[in-house]
Design a protein around this motif. Structure first.
Motif, short mmCIF file in Angstrom:
data_model
loop_
_atom_site.label_atom_id
_atom_site.label_comp_id
_atom_site.label_asym_id
_atom_site.label_seq_id
_atom_site.Cartn_x
_atom_site.Cartn_y
_atom_site.Cartn_z
N VAL A 49 24.56 29.85 -58.64
CA VAL A 49 24.18 30.21 -57.50
C VAL A 49 23.40 28.91 -56.90
CG1 VAL A 49 23.39 32.44 -58.62
CG2 VAL A 49 21.75 30.66 -58.94
N ARG A 50 23.85 27.93 -57.12
CA ARG A 50 23.56 26.62 -56.63
C ARG A 50 23.23 26.58 -55.21
NH1 ARG A 50 27.15 22.19 -59.20
NH2 ARG A 50 28.70 23.90 -59.04
N HIS A 51 24.30 27.29 -54.40
CA HIS A 51 24.43 27.32 -52.77
C HIS A 51 23.24 28.32 -52.42
CE1 HIS A 51 26.71 31.02 -52.96
NE2 HIS A 51 26.17 31.26 -51.79
N MET A 52 23.04 29.33 -53.24
CA MET A 52 21.82 30.16 -52.63
C MET A 52 20.45 29.43 -53.14
SD MET A 52 23.30 33.78 -54.48
CE MET A 52 21.85 34.69 -53.98
N LYS A 53 20.44 28.95 -54.10
CA LYS A 53 18.98 27.91 -54.40
C LYS A 53 18.76 27.12 -53.16
CE LYS A 53 18.26 29.04 -59.10
NZ LYS A 53 16.83 29.44 -59.02
N GLU A 54 19.94 26.29 -52.99
CA GLU A 54 19.69 25.38 -51.87
C GLU A 54 19.27 25.94 -50.14
OE1 GLU A 54 23.60 23.48 -51.97
OE2 GLU A 54 23.21 22.48 -53.85
N ASP A 55 19.98 26.95 -50.12
CA ASP A 55 19.73 27.83 -48.84
C ASP A 55 18.32 28.22 -48.85
OD1 ASP A 55 20.76 29.02 -46.24
OD2 ASP A 55 20.14 30.65 -47.28
N ALA A 56 17.85 28.93 -50.00
CA ALA A 56 16.62 29.29 -50.13
C ALA A 56 15.56 28.42 -49.91
CB ALA A 56 16.22 30.09 -51.38
N ALA A 57 15.64 27.03 -50.25
CA ALA A 57 14.63 25.92 -50.36
C ALA A 57 14.91 25.56 -48.96
CB ALA A 57 15.13 24.70 -51.08
N ILE A 58 15.72 25.60 -48.18
CA ILE A 58 15.49 25.33 -46.62
C ILE A 58 15.01 26.49 -45.81
CG2 ILE A 58 17.29 25.10 -44.79
CD1 ILE A 58 19.23 24.07 -46.56
N VAL A 59 15.23 27.60 -46.04
CA VAL A 59 14.61 28.72 -45.60
C VAL A 59 13.04 28.52 -45.83
CG1 VAL A 59 14.41 31.08 -45.55
CG2 VAL A 59 16.60 30.29 -45.61
N LEU A 60 12.68 28.56 -46.84
CA LEU A 60 11.16 28.44 -47.23
C LEU A 60 10.44 27.21 -46.36
CD1 LEU A 60 8.95 29.48 -49.06
CD2 LEU A 60 9.55 28.05 -50.62
N GLU A 61 11.38 26.10 -46.60
CA GLU A 61 10.71 25.05 -45.69
C GLU A 61 10.64 25.37 -44.38
OE1 GLU A 61 8.41 21.93 -45.17
OE2 GLU A 61 9.19 22.64 -47.03
N ARG A 62 11.37 26.07 -43.64
CA ARG A 62 11.38 26.50 -42.33
C ARG A 62 10.46 27.44 -41.92
NH1 ARG A 62 15.18 24.11 -38.88
NH2 ARG A 62 14.41 25.39 -37.26
N GLN A 63 10.39 28.55 -42.71
CA GLN A 63 9.31 29.57 -42.72
C GLN A 63 7.93 29.11 -42.89
OE1 GLN A 63 9.61 32.29 -41.48
NE2 GLN A 63 11.87 32.87 -41.97
N ARG A 64 7.70 27.78 -43.75
CA ARG A 64 6.20 27.37 -43.46
C ARG A 64 5.90 26.56 -42.38
NH1 ARG A 64 7.38 24.31 -49.54
NH2 ARG A 64 6.07 25.69 -50.77
N ARG A 65 6.85 26.28 -41.69
CA ARG A 65 6.63 25.80 -40.35
C ARG A 65 6.43 26.78 -39.28
NH1 ARG A 65 10.41 21.85 -41.84
NH2 ARG A 65 11.96 22.68 -40.06
N LEU A 66 7.43 27.73 -39.39
CA LEU A 66 7.55 28.82 -38.37
C LEU A 66 6.59 29.78 -38.30
CD1 LEU A 66 9.45 30.29 -36.02
CD2 LEU A 66 10.45 31.76 -38.23
N VAL A 67 6.24 30.20 -39.34
CA VAL A 67 5.13 31.33 -39.33
C VAL A 67 3.69 31.05 -38.65
CG1 VAL A 67 3.79 32.98 -40.89
CG2 VAL A 67 6.29 32.91 -41.34
N PRO A 68 3.36 29.90 -39.06
CA PRO A 68 1.99 29.33 -38.49
C PRO A 68 2.12 29.45 -36.97
CG PRO A 68 2.26 28.13 -40.42
CD PRO A 68 3.54 28.71 -40.42
N GLU A 69 3.42 28.92 -36.53
CA GLU A 69 3.74 28.76 -35.14
C GLU A 69 3.31 30.11 -34.44
OE1 GLU A 69 3.98 27.09 -31.25
OE2 GLU A 69 3.14 26.42 -32.97
#
Length: 411
Positions: free
Chosen positions: A283-303
Motif C-alpha cells: 500500500v505504499r502508493h496509497m500511503k504516499e497519496d494520503a500524505a499528499i492529500v492530508l498536507e493539502r487539506q491542512r492548507r485548503l480547509v482553513p482557507e
C-alpha cells in the motif's frame, strides 16, 4: 404526548459557544424549552438528571456509507457481500452509527440501488434503529475499462448526456434523495487518477438539469480543481475532497457558499496512513497519496473557512481499515490537523449537519422548536472532543424525542 426534562446538565447548543448550565424540556419530537440557569415545568415529564454532563445535539455524518461492509462489530476483508448479507449488514451499520451518537447521516453512495431507500422507510416507520437518513443510490462512475470504484457492478451506466439523465431520473423515481457522481478519479486506487475528469461538461450539465427537474441533490467525488469547478457550474450541492482546488475553484466555492457543503473526508486519509497491512499487500502508493492529500487539506480547509464555506466532518467510513462506527474520530482529526477548536468541530458536526440534511432551523441545535436529537455526554467534549469516540461516554441517545439509549439510573 411523551415529555422529558433534562436537569443537571450543561448545554452545548451547537453554535460553537461554550456549554452553559440549563434545563431542557422535550415534548413529543421537539425541544419546547431551554432555560439557562433556571427550571422548566416538570408536569407529565420523565426527569433525567444529567449529573453535570453535557447535553448536545446528535452528531451528523456528512459522508455516510452504511452499505460499506466493515464496522467496529464486523470486519469484512473486501467490498462485496451476497445480496441478503448486504441488506442485513447495512441495517446493522445504521444501528451502529446511532449507537455511536450519529442521529443523522447524509449518504455518499450505496452498494445497491435501493437498499438505503428501503432502510430509510424502515427506520422512519420505527421498524428498526438507525439515524435520520438522506438516502442515496449507487455511486455513478462512467463505464470505463478497469473501473476503479464500481460498487459491485450493480447498475449498467451508459455514456453521454441522455444516459446520465436516465440515471438521475431513475434513481429519483426509486426514492433516492442524493445522487453521487465520481467527477474525478481516485489516486489512492490508481496513481494520478485524482487529476482525471471522468465526465464531460455536457454529461455534468445533464445531471444538474435532471436533478433540478427530479428534485434531488447531487454530490460529487471531486479531487481535481476542474472536477470541483464542473460540479459548481452544474449545481452539485455537496463536494467531497476538493483536494486540488485552485484559486479559481476557491473563488467559485466562495460565491456559492450559501448553497454548497464540503467534506474533506479526513478519516480515510488518516486510516490509510495508520494502516498496517499484511506483508504481501503493498500500500505504499496509497500511503504516499494520503500524505499528499492530508498536507493539502491542512492548507485548503482553513482557507475555505476564511471564505465562509461550510466544511463538515465525514470520513468515508466502512472500508476494512476504516470501519463504520469510528466516525466520531473525524472531529478529533479536525482539531488535530485543521486548526479547529473542539467546539468548532462539534458545531460543524451538529449545526452545519442540520443544514446539510436540509433541516436548517429544525435540526442540529439545542433550541426551542428544534427536533429532539440529543446526546447526554459523560464529560465535556468541548474540552476533549475525543471522548465522543467512546460510546460508553454517551449516557443517553435521543432521536425524535425518543431514547435509543436510555439514561439508566438517571431519573
Amino acid at each position: 404526548m411523551s415529555a422529558t426534562v433534562f436537569t443537571g446538565v450543561r448545554v452545548f447548543d451547537g453554535s460553537g459557544t461554550p456549554p452553559f448550565p440549563a434545563e431542557v424540556r422535550v415534548e413529543g419530537e421537539r425541544i419546547v424549552q431551554v432555560a439557562r440557569e433556571a427550571a422548566v415545568p416538570r408536569e407529565g415529564a420523565r426527569i433525567v438528571d444529567g449529573r453535570g454532563g453535557v447535553l448536545m445535539p446528535g452528531l451528523v455524518e456528512a459522508h455516510a456509507h452504511l452499505s460499506w461492509p466493515t464496522s467496529v462489530e464486523r470486519f469484512v476483508p473486501g467490498m462485496s457481500l451476497p445480496e441478503q448479507d448486504l441488506v442485513l449488514n447495512t441495517a446493522r451499520n445504521a444501528r451502529i452509527l446511532l449507537d455511536h451518537g450519529f442521529t443523522s447521516a447524509y449518504s455518499a453512495g450505496a452498494l445497491d440501488r435501493t437498499v438505503e431507500i428501503t432502510l430509510k422507510a424502515a427506520i422512519d416507520a420505527g421498524g428498526m434503529p438507525g439515524p435520520r437518513l438522506v438516502p442515496s443510490s449507487v455511486e455513478r462512475e462512467p463505464p470505463i475499462e478497469s473501473a476503479m470504484m464500481d460498487p459491485g457492478k450493480v447498475d449498467e451506466h451508459g455514456r453521454g448526456p441522455e444516459a446520465v439523465r436516465a440515471f438521475v431520473k431513475g434513481c429519483a423515481a426509486l426514492g433516492a434523495k442524493s445522487l453521487k457522481f465520481l467527477l474525478s478519479g481516485e489516486s489512492a486506487l490508481k496513481p494520478g487518477a485524482s487529476m482525471e475528469l471522468l465526465y464531460t461538461e455536457d454529461e455534468a450539465r445533464a445531471a444538474g438539469e435532471q436533478a433540478r427537474e427530479s428534485d434531488v441533490w447531487l454530490t460529487a467525488h471531486a479531487h481535481a480543481a476542474e472536477a470541483v469547478k464542473m460540479g459548481l457550474r452544474h449545481g452539485f450541492r455537496v463536494l467531497y475532497h476538493c483536494t486540488y482546488a485552485d484559486e479559481e475553484a476557491l473563488d467559485m466555492m466562495e460565491a456559492r457558499k450559501d448553497e454548497i457543503f464540503v467534506a474533506p473526508t479526513l478519516g480515510i486519509v488518516q486510516a490509510t496512513l495508520d494502516a498496517v497491512p499484511p506483508p504481501h499487500f503493498d500500500v505504499r502508493h496509497m500511503k504516499e497519496d494520503a500524505a499528499i492529500v492530508l498536507e493539502r487539506q491542512r492548507r485548503l480547509v482553513p482557507e475555505l473557512r476564511r471564505r465562509g464555506v461550510r466544511v463538515l466532518p465525514g470520513g468515508d467510513y466502512g472500508f476494512p481499515f476504516n470501519p463504520n462506527g469510528r466516525n466520531a474520530r473525524d472531529l478529533e482529526l479536525f482539531v488535530r490537523h485543521l486548526g479547529y477548536t473542539p467546539a468548532e468541530a462539534l458545531s460543524a458536526a451538529t449545526m452545519l449537519g442540520g443544514q446539510i440534511m436540509g433541516l436548517d432551523g429544525e435540526l442540529g441545535m439545542v433550541r426551542k422548536g428544534f427536533l429532539a436529537d440529543l446526546l447526554l455526554v459523560d464529560g465535556d467534549p468541548c474540552q476533549d472532543v475525543a471522548i465522543l469516540q467512546d460510546k460508553s461516554r454517551l449516557s443517553a441517545i435521543m432521536k425524535d424525542g425518543r431514547f435509543h439509549k436510555s439514561p439508566e439510573g438517571r431519573q
